[in-house]
Design a protein around this motif. Structure first.
Motif, mmCIF file in Angstrom:
data_model
loop_
_atom_site.group_PDB
_atom_site.id
_atom_site.type_symbol
_atom_site.label_atom_id
_atom_site.label_comp_id
_atom_site.label_asym_id
_atom_site.label_seq_id
_atom_site.Cartn_x
_atom_site.Cartn_y
_atom_site.Cartn_z
ATOM 1 N N GLN A 204 1.089 -1.416 -0.063
ATOM 2 C CA GLN A 204 -0.107 -0.360 0.113
ATOM 3 C C GLN A 204 1.112 1.100 -0.104
ATOM 4 O O GLN A 204 0.556 2.552 -0.677
ATOM 5 N N ILE A 205 2.003 1.352 1.035
ATOM 6 C CA ILE A 205 3.263 2.683 0.688
ATOM 7 C C ILE A 205 3.473 2.632 -0.633
ATOM 8 O O ILE A 205 3.905 3.630 -0.996
ATOM 9 N N ALA A 206 3.749 1.039 -1.031
ATOM 10 C CA ALA A 206 4.375 1.774 -2.106
ATOM 11 C C ALA A 206 3.925 1.995 -3.341
ATOM 12 O O ALA A 206 3.889 3.013 -4.435
ATOM 13 N N ALA A 207 2.152 1.563 -2.938
ATOM 14 C CA ALA A 207 1.479 2.886 -4.411
ATOM 15 C C ALA A 207 0.986 3.619 -4.325
ATOM 16 O O ALA A 207 -0.191 4.576 -4.797
ATOM 17 N N CYS A 208 1.276 4.568 -2.821
ATOM 18 C CA CYS A 208 0.765 5.460 -2.913
ATOM 19 C C CYS A 208 1.195 6.815 -3.279
ATOM 20 O O CYS A 208 2.868 6.915 -3.315
ATOM 21 N N ILE A 209 1.190 8.304 -3.257
ATOM 22 C CA ILE A 209 1.472 8.948 -3.370
ATOM 23 C C ILE A 209 2.147 9.941 -2.053
ATOM 24 O O ILE A 209 3.008 10.471 -2.215
ATOM 25 N N VAL A 210 1.130 10.207 -1.364
ATOM 26 C CA VAL A 210 1.029 11.062 -0.015
ATOM 27 C C VAL A 210 0.791 10.033 0.695
ATOM 28 O O VAL A 210 0.021 9.320 1.212
ATOM 29 N N ALA A 211 2.086 9.938 1.983
ATOM 30 C CA ALA A 211 1.393 9.747 3.390
ATOM 31 C C ALA A 211 1.974 10.218 4.682
ATOM 32 O O ALA A 211 2.233 11.440 4.757
ATOM 33 N N PHE A 212 0.602 10.696 5.057
ATOM 34 C CA PHE A 212 0.475 11.581 6.272
ATOM 35 C C PHE A 212 0.362 10.260 7.504
ATOM 36 O O PHE A 212 -0.510 9.360 8.004
ATOM 37 N N ASP A 213 0.969 10.875 8.965
ATOM 38 C CA ASP A 213 0.820 9.935 10.335
ATOM 39 C C ASP A 213 0.860 11.193 11.244
ATOM 40 O O ASP A 213 1.708 12.179 11.141
ATOM 41 N N VAL A 214 -0.210 11.051 11.994
ATOM 42 C CA VAL A 214 -0.880 12.300 12.911
ATOM 43 C C VAL A 214 0.783 11.777 14.257
ATOM 44 O O VAL A 214 0.180 12.485 15.182
ATOM 45 N N VAL A 215 0.912 10.665 14.168
ATOM 46 C CA VAL A 215 2.439 10.413 15.257
ATOM 47 C C VAL A 215 3.192 11.394 15.455
ATOM 48 O O VAL A 215 3.699 11.474 14.671
ATOM 49 N N ALA A 216 3.061 12.390 16.522
ATOM 50 C CA ALA A 216 4.059 13.203 16.810
ATOM 51 C C ALA A 216 4.857 12.509 17.584
ATOM 52 O O ALA A 216 6.433 13.465 17.111
ATOM 53 N N LEU A 217 5.379 11.122 17.969
ATOM 54 C CA LEU A 217 6.146 11.097 18.761
ATOM 55 C C LEU A 217 6.747 9.049 18.630
ATOM 56 O O LEU A 217 5.721 8.497 18.905
#
Length: 271
Positions: A204-217
């Motif tokens: 899924q990561i390989a197929a995406c264009i933008v990766a957005f993660d709200v985890v801050a630490l």
């Protein structure tokens, strides 16, 4: 110069299941840079009603609210500002002479970041999670004009309700689903027992264009490290936490720091 702590000092705080140091360091550094007679302290609690009662009784000016209290805090407040009322999730409490109002500055931060990174609203997305922060992110996506999205959540009642209330699809597992925009709104990758867990599988990561993660630490979660290694555009939880904390700071103090002060406070909070 910041005044010494005394009887006139205004106290702000945070409540979280896993207290970190970012908020304390960010706010206290801005107080120092701007010469404000404030102090900020992080807390956790096993008695949320008593903690909120303490905010009211002791005149604590503001309180940041993190997992797992973003929804359970609502019945303990006097009113909700529109950003929180629309999604039934609070991440900020402001005390005005004993009247406690809930806000959601996560929502504001996500909207700003989608605009800053020029993510096309026509981009389909997969979003993993269905808790309080997920409500803020899904609402921000909807209000930014994203029309094609799927919420992935094992908890069918909350996941389906979140998705359908905003016009999106729901599924219990990622399975073979793919999308150009992947958004993680779960604790996967957060410091602790799930620190090395990928929020999305490698295909899924390989197929995406933008990766957005709200985890801050940490801000460089396994998900984002994998995405960067594949040349994907990334939006970090650190970006979210800085913008939402800045909105909180303005609500608490009525003052707006300049860009350099924000950058210095954010850098200081990361150390």
């Amino acid at each position: 110069m910041k005044p010494l702590i005394g009887r006139e000092t205004t106290l702000c705080m945070s409540l979280s299941g896993r207290p970190g140091h970012f908020g304390s360091r960010f706010h206290n550094r801005l107080y120092e840079l701007m010469g404000l007679d404030y102090v900020y302290k992080a807390f956790t609690t096993t008695d949320l009603p008593a903690a909120i009662g303490g905010i009211r009784a002791l005149g604590i000016r503001g309180c940041a609210v993190s997992m797992p209290f973003k929804e359970t805090v609502i019945p303990l407040l006097d009113r909700l500002e529109a950003s929180a009322a629309a999604i039934d999730s609070v991440n900020t409490v402001v005390n005005e002479a004993g009247c406690l109002t809930g806000y959601n500055t996560d929502y504001i931060a996500v909207r700003l970041l989608l605009e800053k990174h020029e993510v096309d609203p026509q981009t389909p997305f997969l979003l993993r999670g269905s808790g309080g922060m997920a409500k803020a992110v899904v609402a921000a996506l909807r209000d930014a004009g994203f029309v094609d999205g799927t919420v992935v959540a094992r908890n069918e009642p909350s996941g389906r309700a979140l998705a359908e209330s905003h016009g999106y699809g729901w599924r219990p597992e990622i399975g073979e689903a793919q999308a150009p925009l992947l958004v993680n709104v779960t604790p996967l990758g957060m410091e602790g027992p799930e620190a090395e867990t990928l929020a999305f599988p490698p295909p899924q990561i390989a197929a995406c264009i933008v990766a957005f993660d709200v985890v801050a630490l940490p801000s460089a979660t396994p998900f984002l490290r994998a995405a960067e290694s594949m040349g994907k555009r990334v939006i970090t939880g650190h970006d979210v936490v800085v913008l939402q904390a800045l909105e909180q700071f303005v609500l608490y103090t009525g003052r707006t720091p300049d860009e350099n002060q924000v950058k210095e406070a954010a850098a200081f909070a990361r150390t």
